[in-house]
Design a protein around this motif. Structure first.
Motif, PDB file in Angstrom:
ATOM      1  N   LEU A 150      21.252  39.905 -16.884  1.00 15.85           N
ATOM      2  CA  LEU A 150      22.077  40.874 -17.522  1.00 15.85           C
ATOM      3  C   LEU A 150      22.553  40.708 -19.027  1.00 15.85           C
ATOM      4  O   LEU A 150      22.791  41.687 -19.685  1.00 15.85           O
ATOM      5  CB  LEU A 150      23.451  41.112 -16.669  1.00 15.85           C
ATOM      6  N   ALA A 203      22.827  46.073 -13.071  1.00 17.87           N
ATOM      7  CA  ALA A 203      23.496  45.263 -11.959  1.00 17.87           C
ATOM      8  C   ALA A 203      23.795  46.408 -10.769  1.00 17.87           C
ATOM      9  O   ALA A 203      23.527  45.877  -9.520  1.00 17.87           O
ATOM     10  CB  ALA A 203      24.929  44.988 -12.598  1.00 17.87           C
ATOM     11  N   HIS A 234      20.889  35.746 -12.236  1.00 17.68           N
ATOM     12  CA  HIS A 234      21.232  37.116 -12.553  1.00 17.68           C
ATOM     13  C   HIS A 234      21.929  37.516 -13.939  1.00 17.68           C
ATOM     14  O   HIS A 234      21.911  38.538 -14.578  1.00 17.68           O
ATOM     15  CB  HIS A 234      22.135  37.594 -11.333  1.00 17.68           C
TER      16      HIS A 234
END
Length: 344
Positions: free
Chosen positions: A188, A204, A184
């Motif tokens: 990002l 997010a 993740h």
């Protein structure tokens, strides 16, 4: 990004052992930049500034590690220089020789790097990225179960099992995510770098990504796999049941029939750690289990696993786990209770 600007091509490498969840997870996150935020806010339709593509050696459909049939968008030759190449997690053991099986893919990574591409890896995908030798002299990360082996195979790289994301290499052109869902943070980081920090935060929020920076070591199992040395394996089996006893290293040395110095050397060669570190590992892993599942005090747990000096136990736990024993309990006891309730 203005509509006239070209899209950022991100090639996601597919090999037979790749995990489809992370491969397509990153694909979906990048494809949803701008698009998803506008959709939920009833704004004008926008497309993503990214062009994520699944790329394999020959572009032919392949069934990957978890049985999912993946249909690549292209072969390696079709996209010699994408803007970014990402190697996601692979279902290969830490000691697997990727150089022998994936020479073409490794050469493609090197060539793209030389022509200006950014390289990225998620979790165990670091196996292929490390094989390019582009990490020499730099920090790196991978899944916590892989870093010890990678450190032995690539000693000129500084492996950090406790870091969820590492930006490294010349001009920061290598990005590496650590264990599990750390991908993740990689996704990002790519959005922040190539679009904006504001858009990364929107991604997010849309996806409920948790930006918690707890070290991956807090989630790690400290246990190591068995060795192929039968004598040392016998000592490990003894230690698994007697790690609480006084002077366990001396007793293992006696059990081996070797001199203490020879035993120490042979144990390290077989396991990559000293006998004392191995005993600490067993004790701390048991302590973690007790913190997750009991209400015993930290002092009682320390004594239960073999430490009379509670202060020493606390310092060792913090150093190895990256959380204090109290912090570990606060994080994992509630989770364990919920999981136990669900299984009842």
């Amino acid at each position: 990004m203005k509509p006239s600007q070209r899209k950022i091509t991100v090639a996601l490498l597919a090999i037979p052992e790749v995990g489809a969840a992370t491969l397509y997870g990153i694909h979906d996150v990048l494809a949803g930049v701008h698009r998803d935020w506008q959709m939920v806010h009833r704004g004008p339709a926008m497309t993503s500034p990214f062009r994520p593509l699944v790329v394999s050696r020959d572009g032919v459909p392949l069934r990957v590690g978890n049985g999912v049939l993946v249909t690549p968008d292209a072969g390696l030759a079709d996209h010699p220089v994408p803007d970014v190449i990402c190697v996601t997690d692979v279902m290969l053991p830490p000691e697997f020789d990727v150089r022998a099986r994936y020479a073409s893919e490794i050469a493609w990574l090197r060539q793209a790097w030389q022509r200006g591409a950014t390289l990225a890896s998620a979790c165990s995908g670091a196996l292929l990225l490390a094989a390019t030798d582009l990490l020499d002299g730099f920090d790196a990360t991978s899944h916590w179960a892989y870093c010890d082996h990678l450190a032995r195979q690539y000693p000129r790289t500084r492996w950090n099992a406790d870091r969820g994301l590492v930006v490294t290499g010349p001009q920061g052109r290598i990005l590496m995510a650590g264990s599990g869902s750390s991908w993740h943070m990689l996704a990002l980081a790519l959005v922040a770098r190539h679009v904006s920090a504001e858009d990364a935060m929107r991604v997010a929020r849309i996806n409920l990504f948790n930006l918690d920076e707890t070290s991956p070591l807090a989630y790690a199992s400290l246990l190591r796999s068995a060795t192929s040395d039968p004598l040392i394996e016998r000592c490990q089996a003894w230690a698994a049941h007697h790690y609480r006893s006084a002077a366990p290293v001396a007793k293992m040395s006696s059990l081996s029939g070797l001199s203490q110095r020879t035993f120490q050397r042979r144990f390290y060669a077989a396991t990559g750690m000293s006998p004392l570190d191995y005993v600490h590992m067993l004790r701390l892993e048991e302590a973690k289990q007790m913190l997750e599942s009991t209400t015993l005090s930290v002092e009682a747990i320390a004594r239960e696993v073999g430490y009379q000096d509670v202060g020493f136990f606390s310092r060792l736990f913090k150093r190895k786990v990256s959380l204090s024993a109290v912090q570990y309990r606060n994080r994992f006891f509630a989770l364990g209770s919920r999981l136990r309730a669900l299984s009842a």
